[in-house]
Design an enzyme around this catalytic site. Structure first.
Site, mmCIF file in Angstrom:
data_model
loop_
_atom_site.group_PDB
_atom_site.id
_atom_site.type_symbol
_atom_site.label_atom_id
_atom_site.label_comp_id
_atom_site.label_asym_id
_atom_site.label_seq_id
_atom_site.Cartn_x
_atom_site.Cartn_y
_atom_site.Cartn_z
ATOM 1 C CG HIS A 196 -1.884 1.106 1.248
ATOM 2 N ND1 HIS A 196 -2.257 1.698 2.419
ATOM 3 C CD2 HIS A 196 -2.555 1.750 0.266
ATOM 4 C CE1 HIS A 196 -3.121 2.667 2.158
ATOM 5 N NE2 HIS A 196 -3.315 2.717 0.860
ATOM 6 C CG ASP A 206 7.984 7.959 -22.806
ATOM 7 O OD1 ASP A 206 9.163 7.978 -22.375
ATOM 8 O OD2 ASP A 206 7.308 8.992 -22.921
ATOM 9 C CG HIS A 240 7.903 15.575 -18.628
ATOM 10 N ND1 HIS A 240 7.432 14.292 -18.537
ATOM 11 C CD2 HIS A 240 9.182 15.471 -19.088
ATOM 12 C CE1 HIS A 240 8.364 13.447 -18.926
ATOM 13 N NE2 HIS A 240 9.436 14.140 -19.270
ATOM 14 C CE1 TYR A 287 6.852 16.041 -22.003
ATOM 15 C CE2 TYR A 287 5.667 16.315 -24.073
ATOM 16 C CZ TYR A 287 6.645 16.721 -23.183
ATOM 17 O OH TYR A 287 7.425 17.803 -23.488
ATOM 18 C CB ALA A 288 3.362 7.520 -23.245
ATOM 19 C CG ASN A 289 6.529 9.057 -19.138
ATOM 20 O OD1 ASN A 289 7.142 8.069 -19.497
ATOM 21 N ND2 ASN A 289 6.701 10.247 -19.692
#
Length: 126
Positions: free
Chosen positions: A20, A28, A93, A115-117
């Protein structure tokens, strides 16, 4: 041998160790990976596996109580995240890169769109 779910032994083992509040950065191919977190690098070729494929597999196995992504994210990957996370936290970012240093696990995809994070925050199933 497992017959379903995530078959990659390194990734399956790393997921089993999460608790947890732990952070999981799904990133990316171009995201700088900070020193410290455990890294499972799934990138094979540009776009393979995609951010969407890896995220879908992780969400099928993890309880996620929150997610943070870069405000700069656009297009289908942003729609994907907004579809999964109603309260998606959007930060610059540069801030996401700072936050990623506190992740327990980094899963690198072959995604080639910028920016595919996303930084996932693990929850509990009860």
């Amino acid at each position: 041998m497992k017959k379903a779910g995530i078959l990659n032994r390194h990734l399956a083992g790393a997921l089993a160790e999460l608790g947890h509040g732990d952070g999981v950065l799904v990133c990316d191919a171009g995201m700088p990976i900070p020193a410290g977190p455990r890294v499972v690098d799934l990138a094979f070729r540009a776009g393979v596996p995609s951010f969407a494929e890896v995220l879908g597999g992780l969400l099928a196995e993890l309880v996620v109580e929150g997610a943070t992504a870069a405000r700069e994210l656009r297009g289908p990957n942003r729609a994907l995240l907004e579809g999964h996370f109603r309260d998606l936290d959007l930060v610059p970012h540069e801030r996401l890169k700072e936050l990623s240093a506190g992740a327990r696990l980094v899963v690198r995809t072959g995604e080639a769109r910028p920016y595919a994070n996303v930084l996932l925050r693990c929850g509990v199933f009860f």
